[in-house]
Design a protein around this motif. Structure first.
Motif, mmCIF file in Angstrom:
data_model
loop_
_atom_site.group_PDB
_atom_site.id
_atom_site.type_symbol
_atom_site.label_atom_id
_atom_site.label_comp_id
_atom_site.label_asym_id
_atom_site.label_seq_id
_atom_site.Cartn_x
_atom_site.Cartn_y
_atom_site.Cartn_z
ATOM 1 N N ASP A 354 -12.989 -3.659 3.616
ATOM 2 C CA ASP A 354 -11.859 -3.021 3.806
ATOM 3 C C ASP A 354 -11.791 -1.962 3.142
ATOM 4 O O ASP A 354 -11.280 -1.658 2.024
ATOM 5 C CB ASP A 354 -10.477 -3.988 3.375
ATOM 6 N N LEU A 357 -8.163 -0.125 1.691
ATOM 7 C CA LEU A 357 -7.936 -0.484 0.371
ATOM 8 C C LEU A 357 -8.341 0.508 -0.341
ATOM 9 O O LEU A 357 -7.448 1.301 -1.273
ATOM 10 C CB LEU A 357 -8.509 -1.717 -0.138
ATOM 11 N N GLU A 360 -5.835 3.929 0.402
ATOM 12 C CA GLU A 360 -4.684 3.852 0.102
ATOM 13 C C GLU A 360 -4.615 3.872 -1.523
ATOM 14 O O GLU A 360 -3.636 4.321 -1.842
ATOM 15 C CB GLU A 360 -4.268 2.451 0.757
ATOM 16 N N LEU A 465 -12.629 -6.779 -5.254
ATOM 17 C CA LEU A 465 -11.840 -7.370 -4.222
ATOM 18 C C LEU A 465 -12.076 -9.001 -4.564
ATOM 19 O O LEU A 465 -13.162 -9.536 -4.463
ATOM 20 C CB LEU A 465 -12.110 -7.027 -3.081
ATOM 21 N N SER A 484 -6.275 -7.742 -4.970
ATOM 22 C CA SER A 484 -6.126 -8.106 -3.503
ATOM 23 C C SER A 484 -5.669 -7.217 -2.523
ATOM 24 O O SER A 484 -5.870 -7.307 -1.358
ATOM 25 C CB SER A 484 -5.379 -9.512 -3.471
ATOM 26 N N THR A 485 -4.795 -6.145 -3.014
ATOM 27 C CA THR A 485 -4.094 -5.236 -2.325
ATOM 28 C C THR A 485 -4.494 -3.943 -3.063
ATOM 29 O O THR A 485 -4.799 -3.788 -4.253
ATOM 30 C CB THR A 485 -2.747 -5.479 -2.455
ATOM 31 N N SER A 486 -3.962 -2.834 -2.404
ATOM 32 C CA SER A 486 -4.567 -1.598 -2.680
ATOM 33 C C SER A 486 -3.339 -1.108 -3.937
ATOM 34 O O SER A 486 -3.624 -0.475 -4.692
ATOM 35 C CB SER A 486 -4.068 -0.687 -1.563
ATOM 36 N N ASP A 487 -2.185 -1.845 -3.747
ATOM 37 C CA ASP A 487 -1.137 -1.588 -4.975
ATOM 38 C C ASP A 487 -1.799 -2.148 -6.372
ATOM 39 O O ASP A 487 -1.791 -1.335 -7.394
ATOM 40 C CB ASP A 487 0.047 -2.393 -4.709
ATOM 41 N N GLN A 488 -2.594 -3.227 -6.388
ATOM 42 C CA GLN A 488 -3.032 -3.969 -7.219
ATOM 43 C C GLN A 488 -4.127 -2.991 -7.849
ATOM 44 O O GLN A 488 -4.209 -2.767 -9.165
ATOM 45 C CB GLN A 488 -3.763 -5.135 -7.151
#
Length: 540
Positions: A354, A357, A360, A465, A484-488
């Motif tokens: 992905d 991610l 972002e 990831l 797991s997320t772009s924020d993390q």
């Protein structure tokens, strides 16, 4: 009859199959066998492989459907498979000498399994499958898990896979899956980095980035100010990261390179300093300690020396690096801190990663840096976080789409570059970077990204990831961080890079953990323990 030969079968680009390249080297060096590699051409394999006296390449013509739209590829699938069967039958049964063992990469399994089994019967050889992943799960990414072709692929892979004489797999989770649901007993061979994956020296870093200069610096699709160096004076000396015509003019340095190859080039400037003084990073001069170990800082000349002078526009662009190089006299030279953090990811540009991610996270990191700078009265105080250069290596179908998305970004503190590197340059890049990124998710959830193994071999910590079995490789908080997320991912970057490059203890701790992981076991050690006994048993 023992022939002392092995055949490695890769129905793919051998240059993009590092695990099978390492297998081939181990078969030749550790098992002392003559090795025939049957694979597609395309990307050049590692130089050690191509020059090995006991390894011979047999390159197949690539599929004629390469680059076709998916609908046309599906229509032409029967013709493609028939063409591959004919190619493999001729090569495995006639063109190469009869081996003791065929070592087959999976995926792909169609038509490889069936053809190799036929060649084994004809030539009296054994078949070993190295399970990297499951072919049917990769097919399901593009067709959907319930597509009839995916169902057929799974049946074929399981039926013919069970007929092999021995099996190797990449994770404990895959070994358990093969045992419980496929009736196959496999030996786990974890990917390990070979010895040529290691931290790069200052000289190697400089020479690498000089070679990559045009691809990294030229404005192509995303060129923030800290990389806009297209007017770089090409007549400056390039045999060392720094060359100086005098103390106050003509200093040349590469924007990414991490140090000084020939610190003697600053000898004149050093000799003009009082013997018992040193220069702080703010430019102030301080008397040295009683032990007489002088520190000669370049920072006092920052505005006049640590620049790149354009011969065409008469402009100066501040660049900088940080590296400590010991001098013969016991002191050291320290360069400016303002260099970008180099973050590397490797990919095949397929549907199992992905890339949103990463984009972002880059955008959010840029926003956080801008906000932090606005909270301080000066740029120097506000630059708590470094600029970032993301280098994504590899080639594949989604690369152009990624580059097109980058073109529409307006980032001042983040740059993205996509590269395809020679096999010899890839370890050097990993050994020159500050942090690695893995976006691998695994179609089956049972394989591990080899890029992370390579990074650990170079002592490079990784933000990876998270998926089901990644913990077999990445120990969260020890040799890398999971997200797991772009924020993390953004938060990880901010946490690790704050105070870069000196005052970032979290990054330094992960580097130590990554090096301990990579140096703990190398590929030859793992291969000798897991595979060599298996081959000895098969060849009796």
């Amino acid at each position: 009859m023992v022939r002392n030969r092995a055949a490695v079968v890769v129905l793919g680009d051998i240059g993009r199959s590092p695990r099978m390249q390492y297998h081939s080297l181990s078969l030749a060096d550790q098992a002392n066998l003559h090795v025939d590699i049957v694979a597609y051409g395309g990307s050049s394999p590692h130089e050690v492989l191509s020059k090995h006296p006991r390894i011979r390449m047999h390159l197949l013509a690539p599929p004629f459907t390469a680059g076709w739209p998916r609908a046309l590829r599906l229509l032409a699938l029967p013709v493609k498979v028939t063409f591959q069967v004919i190619q493999l039958l001729w090569t495995l049964c006639v063109a190469i000498p009869a081996p003791d063992v065929f070592l087959v990469q999976n995926p792909p399994s169609i038509p490889t399994f069936m053809v190799v089994l036929f060649a084994c019967v004809l030539r009296g050889a054994s078949m070993v499958i190295d399970w990297h992943n499951f072919a049917y799960t990769l097919l399901g990414l593009s067709l959907g898990k319930r597509h009839p072709l995916v169902t057929i692929s799974r049946w074929y892979e399981r039926y013919f896979g069970k007929k092999a004489d021995a099996h190797i797999c990449v994770t404990e989770a895959m070994r358990q899956e093969l045992k419980d649901n496929w009736g196959i007993r496999a030996t786990v061979l974890y990917d390990r980095a070979p010895d040529f994956f290691r931290p790069s020296t200052i000289s190697e870093k400089h020479e690498l980035f000089m070679r990559l200069h045009e691809d990294l610096v030229q404005a192509r699709y995303n060129s923030p100010n800290f990389l806009q160096l297209s007017d770089w004076d090409s007549h400056s000396r390039q045999e060392s990261p720094i060359s100086s015509d005098s103390e106050t003019d003509g200093l040349r340095t590469h924007p990414i390179c991490n140090g000084i190859e020939n610190p003697e080039s600053l000898q004149d400037a050093r000799d003009t300093r009082p013997q018992n003084t040193r220069v702080e990073n703010d430019g102030s001069e301080v008397e040295d300690d009683d032990d007489g170990d002088a520190v000669y800082g370049v920072s006092r000349l920052e505005r006049t020396l640590l620049t790149l002078r354009s011969t065409t526009a008469n402009t100066e662009l501040k660049v900088g690096t940080l590296e400590v190089e010991e001098l013969d006299g016991g002191g050291h030279v320290q360069l400016n801190r303002d260099r970008p953090a180099v973050i590397v990811s490797s990919t095949s540009w397929g549907a199992d990663e992905d890339f949103s991610l990463l984009l972002e996270a880059g955008v959010m990191y840029n926003q956080r840096v801008e906000a932090s700078m606005q909270n301080y009265s000066s740029l120097a105080e506000g630059s708590r976080y470094p600029d970032i250069l993301f280098i994504i290596t590899g080639k594949g179908p989604l690369r152009e789409e990624f580059e097109d998305r980058v073109r529409h970004l307006n980032l001042q503190h983040v740059a993205f570059r996509t590269l395809w590197l020679a096999a010899e340059d890839y370890p050097l890049l990993l050994g020159s970077a500050d942090l690695g990124i893995s976006l691998h998710t695994s179609s089956s959830g049972l394989d591990l990204p080899m890029k992370v193994v390579d990074m650990f071999g170079c002592g490079l910590p990784v933000c990876a990831l998270a998926f089901s079995c990644i913990h077999e490789l990445v120990k969260d908080g020890e040799n890398g961080l999971l997200f797991s997320t772009s924020d993390q991912l953004t938060n990880h970057l901010l946490h690790l890079l704050e105070g870069f490059p000196e005052k970032c203890p979290a990054l330094h701790a992960l580097k130590a953990g990554a090096w301990a992981t990579g140096d703990d076991a190398r590929w030859p050690d793992e291969w000798e323990t897991a595979v060599l006994p298996l081959l000895s048993w098969l060849r009796k």
